[in-house]
Design a protein around this motif. Sequence first.
Motif, short mmCIF file in Angstrom:
data_model
loop_
_atom_site.label_atom_id
_atom_site.label_comp_id
_atom_site.label_asym_id
_atom_site.label_seq_id
_atom_site.Cartn_x
_atom_site.Cartn_y
_atom_site.Cartn_z
N ILE A 382 0.85 -1.19 0.00
CA ILE A 382 0.00 0.00 0.00
C ILE A 382 0.88 1.24 0.00
O ILE A 382 1.74 1.42 0.87
CB ILE A 382 -0.92 -0.01 1.23
N THR A 383 0.66 2.11 -0.98
CA THR A 383 1.45 3.32 -1.14
C THR A 383 0.56 4.55 -1.03
O THR A 383 -0.66 4.44 -0.91
CB THR A 383 2.14 3.33 -2.52
N MET A 384 1.16 5.73 -1.12
CA MET A 384 0.37 6.96 -1.10
C MET A 384 -0.52 7.06 -2.34
O MET A 384 -1.55 7.72 -2.33
CB MET A 384 1.28 8.19 -1.00
N ALA A 385 -0.13 6.38 -3.42
CA ALA A 385 -0.99 6.34 -4.60
C ALA A 385 -2.29 5.61 -4.28
O ALA A 385 -3.37 5.99 -4.74
CB ALA A 385 -0.26 5.64 -5.75
N THR A 386 -2.21 4.56 -3.46
CA THR A 386 -3.42 3.85 -3.02
C THR A 386 -4.29 4.76 -2.18
O THR A 386 -5.52 4.78 -2.31
CB THR A 386 -3.04 2.59 -2.21
#
Length: 463
Positions: A382-386
């Motif tokens: 899970i990234t900041m894009a998620t």
Amino acid sequence: MKVEMHILLVDDEPDFSRGLSRLISVEYPEIQISTASSGEEALAAVAGNQVDLVITDLRMPGMDGITLSKKLLEIQPGIKVVLLTGYGTIEKAVEAVRLGAFDFLTKPVASDQLYSTLNKVREYIRLEQENSRLKKMLEGNKSDILLGQSPAMLEVQKSLQMVAVSDYPVLIFGESGTGKELASRMVHQLSNRSDKPFIAVNCPAIPDSLMESELFGYTKGAFTGADKDRDGLIQSANLGTLHLDEIGDISHAMQLKLLRFLQEGEVRPVGSTKTYKTDVRIIASTNQQLEEKVNQNTFRADLYYRLNVVTIHLPPLRERVEDIALLTRFFLDQTCKEMRIEQTDLEPDVLSYLSTKDWPGNVRELQNYIRRLVIFSGGANITMATVGRIENPGQAVPNIDGELGPYKMMKAAVADRFTKNYFEQLFKETSGNVSEAARISGLSRVAIQKLCQRLSLDPGKFR
């Protein structure tokens, strides 16, 4: 008489051991006391026996007290060791405490110091036993634990354990989503009613017209559709615990009937002339200020005081920000198991971001947020894009301006951009106060200072 604790006194002077034994027995007749005249004899006495505390002289022929202490802690890590030392050897005793001994006392032993040390040992052992009991009862069922390591939650957990030993009514206050039903279940599971029923009732979900028959039951023919006798939830919870969630929403008529039950310990089903004795512990919870409702005459004062024997306040998530990382990782693991997918992980900047949110829905909101993150991550980390995908649905995920480069380099650039924007905003809100920024972000001062140095951020510019 129940033996509360077993103490082993170790000293090469038998007269001293006998005197110390008498001193302890006068104040604590329930404590079992044994003696040994050497370190070797002490080790033999401990082997195969339950000894809670060893009080040993520091200076003895052969094996001294420090060596004995080390050996005891090696073979029985949970044992408590208190060293007896003269003023000339206090430094050695302090060093032994640093290496694992519980405490030390100076000779000649003053009774008040001895009793103070024994009280500390007894309390420590009691807490260890309670913690062991808690872990054993809830092992493998972490979903029934109010998770948290913050001072506020440690205090709540301690309070829940303390109130569990009684049968008094408990009133739990807390905002929606703070875990009021979990707290209620913990009290039940830690009580002597744990093998009996636990029934939770969401009061606002039951219409006023049905509340009485739901709680107290009814007889055949009591009303249209009552084709047989039926026990109410109170009778179903007999010998166990009944949790009345959002008690502040019940009607005045039901308040009076509930008050009568609390006073008499009896229920009368709708349509019946008979009453039935029940033994049920009541735990009520609410997100409302019941005292204000009492002052406004919308909640009966006599019922409020009947329920408010023991009070537990659950803190909102914004008051225990340091627990967000622990809760996040727990919910992440739980969600992956629920979805039957491989364990995923969060990028560190996501965890930092989650610690900055207000969470008005508290723990329940955080849990649902993590579920959405897992769903939209597609099984990847899970990234900041998620995060952007679930907070700005329908919008394209922002990209790095210019030509695309190596993935890791581009990802690091996005993370740095977010981190710099985040801390610029945070320093504006805190007027450049690094300590306050650390509290809000959940990062240490050192971590923030390193980030500032790497990203050329100067908190002083925001003061």
